[in-house]
Design an enzyme around this catalytic site. Structure first.
Site, PDB file in Angstrom:
ATOM      1  N   ARG A  47       0.817  -1.226   0.000  1.00  0.00           N
ATOM      2  CA  ARG A  47       0.000   0.000   0.000  1.00  0.00           C
ATOM      3  C   ARG A  47       0.848   1.273   0.000  1.00  0.00           C
ATOM      4  O   ARG A  47       0.324   2.366  -0.194  1.00  0.00           O
ATOM      5  CB  ARG A  47      -1.003  -0.004   1.156  1.00  0.00           C
ATOM      6  CG  ARG A  47      -2.002   1.135   1.068  1.00  0.00           C
ATOM      7  CD  ARG A  47      -3.174   1.008   2.025  1.00  0.00           C
ATOM      8  NE  ARG A  47      -2.785   0.538   3.340  1.00  0.00           N
ATOM      9  CZ  ARG A  47      -2.197   1.296   4.261  1.00  0.00           C
ATOM     10  NH1 ARG A  47      -1.916   2.559   4.013  1.00  0.00           N
ATOM     11  NH2 ARG A  47      -1.865   0.782   5.431  1.00  0.00           N
ATOM     12  N   TYR A 101     -15.003  10.590 -19.534  1.00  0.00           N
ATOM     13  CA  TYR A 101     -15.344   9.225 -19.147  1.00  0.00           C
ATOM     14  C   TYR A 101     -16.412   9.292 -18.043  1.00  0.00           C
ATOM     15  O   TYR A 101     -16.291  10.087 -17.093  1.00  0.00           O
ATOM     16  CB  TYR A 101     -14.086   8.520 -18.644  1.00  0.00           C
ATOM     17  CG  TYR A 101     -14.350   7.135 -18.130  1.00  0.00           C
ATOM     18  CD1 TYR A 101     -14.671   6.114 -19.005  1.00  0.00           C
ATOM     19  CD2 TYR A 101     -14.307   6.863 -16.779  1.00  0.00           C
ATOM     20  CE1 TYR A 101     -14.939   4.842 -18.542  1.00  0.00           C
ATOM     21  CE2 TYR A 101     -14.575   5.584 -16.300  1.00  0.00           C
ATOM     22  CZ  TYR A 101     -14.894   4.580 -17.188  1.00  0.00           C
ATOM     23  OH  TYR A 101     -15.160   3.332 -16.722  1.00  0.00           O
ATOM     24  N   ASP A 173      -6.613  12.709 -19.025  1.00  0.00           N
ATOM     25  CA  ASP A 173      -6.867  11.283 -19.122  1.00  0.00           C
ATOM     26  C   ASP A 173      -6.419  10.882 -20.529  1.00  0.00           C
ATOM     27  O   ASP A 173      -7.066  11.230 -21.515  1.00  0.00           O
ATOM     28  CB  ASP A 173      -8.365  11.020 -18.908  1.00  0.00           C
ATOM     29  CG  ASP A 173      -8.710   9.541 -18.935  1.00  0.00           C
ATOM     30  OD1 ASP A 173      -7.985   8.764 -19.598  1.00  0.00           O
ATOM     31  OD2 ASP A 173      -9.719   9.156 -18.301  1.00  0.00           O
ATOM     32  N   LYS A 198      -7.162  -0.570 -20.241  1.00  0.00           N
ATOM     33  CA  LYS A 198      -7.424  -0.453 -21.669  1.00  0.00           C
ATOM     34  C   LYS A 198      -6.166  -0.854 -22.475  1.00  0.00           C
ATOM     35  O   LYS A 198      -5.794  -1.994 -22.445  1.00  0.00           O
ATOM     36  CB  LYS A 198      -7.926   0.949 -21.980  1.00  0.00           C
ATOM     37  CG  LYS A 198      -9.050   1.405 -21.040  1.00  0.00           C
ATOM     38  CD  LYS A 198     -10.318   0.565 -21.135  1.00  0.00           C
ATOM     39  CE  LYS A 198     -11.261   0.757 -19.961  1.00  0.00           C
ATOM     40  NZ  LYS A 198     -11.645   2.112 -19.660  1.00  0.00           N
TER      41      LYS A 198
END
Ligand SMILES: *Cc1c(COP(=O)(O)O)cnc(C)c1O
Length: 382
Positions: A47, A101, A173, A198
């Site tokens: 983390r 998006y 983005d 993607k």
């Protein structure tokens, strides 16, 4: 590494871990969640975004986008939300371009009020329209180019200049273009975000995200990221590294197929409109040529009104209906029924999204087979 290497060299080699023990060909996978304590500064923990595989892949991401540093996230939205929250606090304001998006628009409209963060969606994606929305408390301008599903292009250089003049941070983005086709940092954009689900993953089997920027910006995003906890499992980090090795050749094949299909559809008597930035009659073609290396694997089109778009989709045999995109397999969807289905018909019309608009994510199949599939589906649904 000093000089920027060619794309396929970065994809295959940058950041790779050495298997010192057995001299294996690929990066070893370190699944440990517990590491011997060295000191407070360098304690390793998944983390904290600093396991060997995360650090190694982050180097590749930074090289791909010509940035200094990067973080790998558990999803594209984890990268988007953490990056935005790292640069926004209560009473700050962010300007978004119009078509984003859906998950990113939802983050603003469903969550930002709770945090007292103000936002405005500009009327379109032009730099002057974004500029018109800047207020005294604006901190971030956020863009997405090419946009979904109409593939409009935002002028990255103009946006970067605008944010510099006003002392703001620019975020993009860059998912649709992929780092193969577009490197926003070269145009002055500060922070580059990808849904690695993607083109980076490319095989429709990985959920991941990444952000690339300067050391300083990435440190700021990291401080928020370790508290939000959106890191990616090392196993998936390792798979993503493997996927990216072929990203350059995959995306180039997708670019070529998309260009050929755009021309094929454009010339087809049963297709009324094609949206692809590589076509000369696309409204942003010149801008796309200026800032993209190639025009990408995404295109949209409208069938002649006499053809039922849903019937057409059902009649396709090779091209699959799918919500996601950018895999090696070609997929198609109707934005009016899926990604933009929750908007009112009026809002869709305002955005130029007709009910028979199809969004096509072009894969790496032989382009002749894709054309034949489209042809037979048109014949069946006429
Ligand atoms: C898919 C996508 C996202 C979100 O990514 P996830 O990995 O699904 O969280 C963000 N932006 C764009 C442009 C996308 O296509």
């Amino acid at each position: 590494m000093s000089k920027i290497k060619g794309i396929n060299t970065i994809c295959t080699h940058v950041g790779e871990l050495e298997d010192k023990q057995f001299k294996g060909a690929v990066s070893p996978l370190y699944m440990s969640t517990s590491y011997a304590f060295e000191d407070v500064e360098t304690k390793r923990y998944p983390r904290y975004f600093n396991t060997p595989n995360q650090v190694s892949l982050a180097k590749k991401m930074a090289a791909l986008e010509h940035g200094e540093a990067s973080l790998i996230f558990g999803s594209g939205m984890a990268a988007v939300s953490t990056s935005l929250m790292a640069f926004l606090k209560a009473d700050d304001h962010v300007v978004f371009q119009d078509s984003l998006y859906g998950g990113t628009s939802n983050l603003a409209t469903e969550e930002f009020d709770k945090f007292g963060i103000e936002y405005t969606f500009a009327k379109d994606a032009k730099a002057e329209s974004l500029k018109a929305e800047i207020k005294a408390n604006t901190k971030v301008i956020y863009i997405e180019t090419p946009s979904n599903p109409l593939l409009r292009i935002t002028d990255m250089q103009a946006v970067a200049q605008l944010t510099k003049e006003h002392g703001l941070v620019s975020m993009i983005d860059n998912t649709f273009a992929s780092p193969v086709n577009q490197n926003p940092i070269d145009f002055g954009i500060d922070i580059v975000i990808h849904s690695a689900t993607k083109y980076m993953g490319g095989h429709s089997d990985i959920l991941a995200g990444t952000v690339i920027s300067t050391e300083e910006n990435i440190e700021r995003i990291f401080q928020m990221a370790k508290n939000f906890g959106g890191s990616l499992s090392d196993y998936t980090v390792w798979l993503l590294e493997r996927s990216i090795k072929t990203m350059g050749i995959r995306v180039k094949a997708q670019n070529e197929n998309a260009m050929k299909l755009a021309e094929f559809l454009n010339a087809h008597t049963q297709v009324s409109k094609v949206y692809y930035p590589g076509l000369k009659d696309h409204p942003d073609h010149e801008l796309a040529k200026k800032q993209m290396k190639a025009f990408g694997g995404m295109l949209s089109f409208e069938l002649d009104e006499r053809i039922n778009a849903s019937e057409f989709m059902k009649a396709l045999e090779l091209i699959k209906p799918s919500m996601s995109l950018a895999g090696v397999e070609s997929t198609i969807l109707l934005p009016s029924q899926t990604s933009h289905g929750l908007l009112s018909e009026e809002d869709r019309a305002k955005q130029g999204i007709k009910d028979n608009l199809l969004r096509f994510s072009v894969g790496i199949e032989e382009v002749e087979d894709l054309m034949e599939d489209i042809e037979q589906a048109i014949e069946k649904s006429k």
